[in-house]
Design a protein around this motif. Structure first.
Motif, PDB file in Angstrom:
ATOM      1  N   GLU A 246      35.009 -16.336  28.170  1.00  0.00           N
ATOM      2  CA  GLU A 246      34.725 -14.985  28.649  1.00  0.00           C
ATOM      3  C   GLU A 246      36.058 -14.312  28.984  1.00  0.00           C
ATOM      4  O   GLU A 246      36.719 -14.692  29.957  1.00  0.00           O
ATOM      5  N   PRO A 247      36.487 -13.337  28.205  1.00  0.00           N
ATOM      6  CA  PRO A 247      37.825 -12.744  28.397  1.00  0.00           C
ATOM      7  C   PRO A 247      38.079 -12.206  29.796  1.00  0.00           C
ATOM      8  O   PRO A 247      39.184 -12.356  30.328  1.00  0.00           O
ATOM      9  N   ASP A 248      37.068 -11.589  30.427  1.00  0.00           N
ATOM     10  CA  ASP A 248      37.320 -11.006  31.743  1.00  0.00           C
ATOM     11  C   ASP A 248      37.343 -12.046  32.855  1.00  0.00           C
ATOM     12  O   ASP A 248      37.636 -11.736  34.011  1.00  0.00           O
ATOM     13  N   ALA A 249      37.065 -13.318  32.524  1.00  0.00           N
ATOM     14  CA  ALA A 249      37.198 -14.399  33.506  1.00  0.00           C
ATOM     15  C   ALA A 249      38.517 -15.149  33.349  1.00  0.00           C
ATOM     16  O   ALA A 249      38.840 -16.009  34.163  1.00  0.00           O
ATOM     17  N   ASP A 250      39.262 -14.811  32.321  1.00  0.00           N
ATOM     18  CA  ASP A 250      40.513 -15.511  32.023  1.00  0.00           C
ATOM     19  C   ASP A 250      41.689 -14.725  32.594  1.00  0.00           C
ATOM     20  O   ASP A 250      42.120 -13.726  32.023  1.00  0.00           O
TER      21      ASP A 250
ATOM     22  N   LEU B 299      37.296 -27.152  40.687  1.00  0.00           N
ATOM     23  CA  LEU B 299      38.043 -26.899  41.919  1.00  0.00           C
ATOM     24  C   LEU B 299      39.078 -25.810  41.700  1.00  0.00           C
ATOM     25  O   LEU B 299      39.915 -25.913  40.801  1.00  0.00           O
ATOM     26  N   GLY B 300      39.017 -24.773  42.543  1.00  0.00           N
ATOM     27  CA  GLY B 300      39.888 -23.622  42.355  1.00  0.00           C
ATOM     28  C   GLY B 300      39.433 -22.823  41.151  1.00  0.00           C
ATOM     29  O   GLY B 300      40.196 -22.576  40.214  1.00  0.00           O
ATOM     30  N   SER B 301      38.178 -22.423  41.172  1.00  0.00           N
ATOM     31  CA  SER B 301      37.519 -21.873  39.981  1.00  0.00           C
ATOM     32  C   SER B 301      37.943 -20.461  39.629  1.00  0.00           C
ATOM     33  O   SER B 301      37.620 -19.975  38.535  1.00  0.00           O
ATOM     34  N   GLY B 302      38.659 -19.775  40.512  1.00  0.00           N
ATOM     35  CA  GLY B 302      39.167 -18.447  40.179  1.00  0.00           C
ATOM     36  C   GLY B 302      38.073 -17.493  39.748  1.00  0.00           C
ATOM     37  O   GLY B 302      37.005 -17.417  40.354  1.00  0.00           O
ATOM     38  N   ALA B 303      38.311 -16.776  38.660  1.00  0.00           N
ATOM     39  CA  ALA B 303      37.325 -15.810  38.153  1.00  0.00           C
ATOM     40  C   ALA B 303      36.251 -16.457  37.295  1.00  0.00           C
ATOM     41  O   ALA B 303      35.380 -15.767  36.774  1.00  0.00           O
ATOM     42  N   GLY B 304      36.317 -17.782  37.139  1.00  0.00           N
ATOM     43  CA  GLY B 304      35.240 -18.507  36.469  1.00  0.00           C
ATOM     44  C   GLY B 304      35.533 -19.007  35.077  1.00  0.00           C
ATOM     45  O   GLY B 304      34.636 -19.531  34.408  1.00  0.00           O
ATOM     46  N   ASN B 305      36.769 -18.902  34.624  1.00  0.00           N
ATOM     47  CA  ASN B 305      37.083 -19.214  33.236  1.00  0.00           C
ATOM     48  C   ASN B 305      36.646 -20.618  32.822  1.00  0.00           C
ATOM     49  O   ASN B 305      35.865 -20.785  31.870  1.00  0.00           O
TER      50      ASN B 305
END
Length: 269
Positions: free
Chosen positions: A56-60, A83-89
């Motif tokens: 998903e480009p907007d999660a990267d 762990l440390g999932s950020g925007a979900g990439n």
């Protein structure tokens, strides 16, 4: 506030800012401070996810240093914790591998990253993925819940790596395993380098020696530990000059320091 807590707060602030400035900062976590004057971005560690199913480009946000899901041997129906999932990439990549019968849990201590990841999941109607705000040194999960734990360029940012690996061991099911991409060192940095806040939040100065890193994994109880991949990290001169003075750069370059991104696996037997 303790030194460890100060470091964690520094990292949390940096990643809250990154979530807010994702479009301007699409690049490595070693990029510039979003509040600074420079807008230069350097993707010195990030990997190309574009050809992976579930991307998903907007999660990267480009802040990883490897492709842990590629080596994680995730199976359909697994429960995966990132762990440390950020925007979900990495969570979205893992979701494509666990299928509709599996589940994915992302944990991050940045409230703005969690909000961004949840928005990405809602937009796509994913029902088997959830994002939890929490500290990975004390995960808000029960014992023995995960088949696989993954993480991408996160553990090196936090001071208590021994506690984190014990937590990973705790939440994994018997026979479960982890796959982590992270930054490690061989050699010693100048003190002025490791004391630099930007370099700490940028995944470099916070890293520890490779042998110490692997030792913490062993001490946590893991078996079958294997380095699946090693990649040398080179810090561009532009990044060095943006954050460090000439004397520190000279000391750094005159030393014999190796910076590496490793992808390592281990199993709870």
């Amino acid at each position: 506030m303790s030194e460890n807590q100060n470091l964690k707060e520094l990292v949390k602030q940096r990643y809250n800012e990154l979530a807010l400035n994702a479009e301007a900062l699409k690049g490595c976590c070693c990029g510039v401070n979003p509040k600074g004057s420079s807008k230069r971005v350097f993707t010195i560690m990030s990997e190309d996810y574009k050809n992976l199913e579930g991307y998903e480009p907007d999660a990267d946000l480009g802040v990883g240093c490897g492709l842990p899901t590629q080596y994680a041997k995730i199976k359909e129906g697994d429960t995966v914790v990132d762990l440390g999932s950020g925007a979900g990439n990495d969570c979205f990549i893992a979701r494509a591998e666990v299928g509709e019968n599996g589940s994915v849990i992302g944990i991050d201590f940045s409230p703005r990253m969690i909000a961004r990841a949840r928005a990405n999941a809602r937009k796509r109607g994913y029902a088997n993925i959830r994002f939890i705000e929490g500290d990975i040194e004390s995960m808000p999960l029960e014992n023995n819940v995960a088949d696989v734990v993954v993480s991408n360029c996160v553990l090196n940012l936090l001071p208590k790596k021994d506690i984190i690996f014990k937590e990973i061991y705790r939440v994994l099911k018997q026979g479960g395993h982890f796959c982590i991409s992270d930054v490690v060192l061989e050699g010693v940095f100048p003190k002025e380098f490791t004391d630099n806040a930007a370099m700490y939040a940028g995944c470099i100065a916070s890293a520890i020696q490779k042998e110490d890193y692997l030792s913490e994994i062993k001490k946590a109880g893991f078996k079958n530990i294997c380095i699946e991949r090693t990649k040398t990290v080179v810090i561009p001169d532009e990044v060095l000059h943006e954050h460090l003075d000439e004397n520190t750069i000279r000391k750094y370059k005159s030393g014999s320091v190796g910076i590496y991104s490793i992808t390592v696996t281990g199993r709870k037997l």
